[in-house]
Design an enzyme around this catalytic site. Structure first.
Site, PDB file in Angstrom:
ATOM      1  N   THR A 141      -7.577  21.030 -52.868  1.00 27.41           N
ATOM      2  CA  THR A 141      -8.690  20.331 -52.236  1.00 27.41           C
ATOM      3  C   THR A 141      -8.755  18.941 -52.856  1.00 27.41           C
ATOM      4  O   THR A 141      -8.599  18.796 -54.076  1.00 27.41           O
ATOM      5  CB  THR A 141     -10.026  21.077 -52.452  1.00 27.41           C
ATOM      6  OG1 THR A 141     -10.277  21.221 -53.845  1.00 27.41           O
ATOM      7  CG2 THR A 141      -9.983  22.460 -51.796  1.00 27.41           C
TER       8      THR A 141
ATOM      9  N   HIS B 122       0.864  -1.170   0.000  1.00 27.51           N
ATOM     10  CA  HIS B 122       0.000   0.000   0.000  1.00 27.51           C
ATOM     11  C   HIS B 122       0.903   1.222   0.000  1.00 27.51           C
ATOM     12  O   HIS B 122       1.598   1.502   0.982  1.00 27.51           O
ATOM     13  CB  HIS B 122      -0.901   0.002   1.246  1.00 27.51           C
ATOM     14  CG  HIS B 122      -2.044   0.963   1.171  1.00 27.51           C
ATOM     15  ND1 HIS B 122      -1.873   2.321   1.166  1.00 27.51           N
ATOM     16  CD2 HIS B 122      -3.385   0.743   1.096  1.00 27.51           C
ATOM     17  CE1 HIS B 122      -3.054   2.914   1.095  1.00 27.51           C
ATOM     18  NE2 HIS B 122      -3.996   1.981   1.054  1.00 27.51           N
TER      19      HIS B 122
END
Length: 430
Positions: A140, A68
């Protein structure tokens, strides 16, 4: 994150020493608050503040037994403090410390990333100004469209970075929250005023309501913001990679003296850092998805999020820090080839003036459909035969019954497409 992609400043932020230092900051702030409320003797507080410390190696030794990390940390600190250590962590639960300290770490890491964004913005703005009138083909679908300038492309990226700085500021605010509310958020064993005092000392806001933990939608917003920033860096990188293709070669990642591009082909100059940025952006998006998975926990908490966050939060901030640093280097040293931009514009034989001709014919009284038909007819012939578009139009009697030769020449001027460039730049104070 592996050392290859970790820079020193961010590595220090996520070091164990800094993490435990933030834990200690929270614990000491809680002790100060408790003393202010009369729950800890002033003599004990002075002793705690004077002696409290930790040793990372010692914490790891204790954790090997306790399994822990917070208990191991507290035990280690207690060894430095002595008997008064009983006042440390009084009424707190582990997440009070861990989550509040994590907020401090995330805030610190994001602050460093914000500095990187500020630097990148400045670099992009400089390159935008430098190439304000550097004409290139706008594309594009990867196909020639109409002229733009390279500076305008850079300015678009500046605006995107501006939005990211706003997003990151909001994400910092979202995670700059602490909680000192006990095991399930009810303050059963700790006065709510302690939370207010602790957060004020640490530069955080107290959560309006919490469970045993701060809620993980906050962390998901933070990591998603990092991922969106990374996605823009990928967008910029992909654009430059496309411009570096041999057939295009309008811009190029700097190739240093002594650098090698291929183990087999000595001629190679590859956009390897741009490709690295593209790859790392995927990692950020993956971590953001995991952060969203962490939002749904059982009842007042479980710890299924904990193990994941030990990886994804440090790794994401470290990764984005590295990406921003490297991309700024790329933009600072980027090689730009205006002559190739001019050459490439000639590849479509003037076809990008088609809209100008279309609009001129409409102004002469033709319907848009008829004008489009006349212009497209010549454009398709130019595509297939590679003939000059203007010459084809000049030879088309149906077109020239509406236009004079001088008017046609006027329609094929580059400066028409650049007449509002200064207006756009003025929006950025340039």
């Amino acid at each position: 994150m592996i050392d290859r992609y970790t820079l020193p400043e961010m590595k220090n932020i996520w070091s164990l020493d800094n993490k435990f230092r933030k834990w200690l900051d929270v614990e000491l702030a809680a002790c100060e608050a408790l003393a202010e409320l009369g729950e800890i003797p002033e003599t004990a507080l002075r002793n705690i503040k004077e002696k409290a410390n930790f040793d990372v190696q010692r914490i790891e030794e204790i954790e090997a037994v306790t399994n822990h990390d917070v208990i191991a940390f507290l035990t280690c600190v207690g060894e430095y403090v002595g008997e008064d250590a009983r006042y440390i962590h009084l009424g707190l639960t582990s997440s009070d410390v861990v989550d509040t300290a994590l907020a401090l770490l995330m805030k610190e890491a994001a602050g460093h990333i914000m500095e990187r964004l500020v630097t990148l913005r400045r670099t992009l703005l400089d390159r935008a100004g430098e190439h304000r009138y550097t004409v290139m083909m706008g594309r594009t679908h990867g196909v020639h469209a109409e002229p733009i300038t390279f500076g305008l492309k850079m300015l678009l990226w500046v605006a995107e970075v501006d939005r990211h700085m706003e997003r990151l500021a909001r994400a910092i605010e979202t995670v700059s929250v602490g909680k000192i509310s006990g095991a399930v958020g009810t303050y059963a064993n700790i006065d709510p005023r302690v939370e207010e005092l602790v957060c004020a000392r640490l530069g955080l806001k107290p959560a309006l309501v919490s469970t045993q933990i701060l809620q993980r939608d906050r962390h998901a917003e933070y990591l998603t913001t990092l991922a969106v920033i990374g996605s823009s860096l990928e967008k910029f990188a992909v654009e430059l990679r496309c411009l570096q293709r041999t057939e295009v070669l309008e811009a190029e990642e700097y190739f240093a003296r002594g650098q090698k591009g291929s183990s087999a082909m000595p001629h190679k100059r590859n956009p390897i850092t741009l490709e690295r940025i593209t790859g790392l952006a995927r990692l950020l998006r993956g971590n953001a998805l995991v952060a969203m998975e962490n939002v749904a926990l059982w009842h007042e908490r479980d710890i299924s999020h904990s193990s994941v966050e030990r990886v994804i939060i440090p790794d994401s901030t470290i990764t984005l820090d590295y990406m921003l640093y490297k991309f700024n280097q790329i933009m600072t040293n980027l090689l730009v080839y205006p002559e190739n931009m001019q050459r490439n514009m000639g590849l479509s034989h003037g076809l990008f003036f088609s809209q100008r001709v279309l609009l001129a014919l409409v102004e002469k009284g033709l319907s848009r459909e008829r004008a489009y038909e006349l212009v497209q007819r010549n454009a398709m012939q130019s595509w297939s035969t590679r003939q000059d578009f203007q010459q084809l139009l000049a030879a088309d009697q149906e077109v020239m019954q509406y236009l004079t030769a001088g008017e046609l020449d006027e329609l094929f001027r580059y400066d028409y497409h650049l007449r509002h460039i200064d207006t756009i730049f003025a929006r950025f104070g340039l």
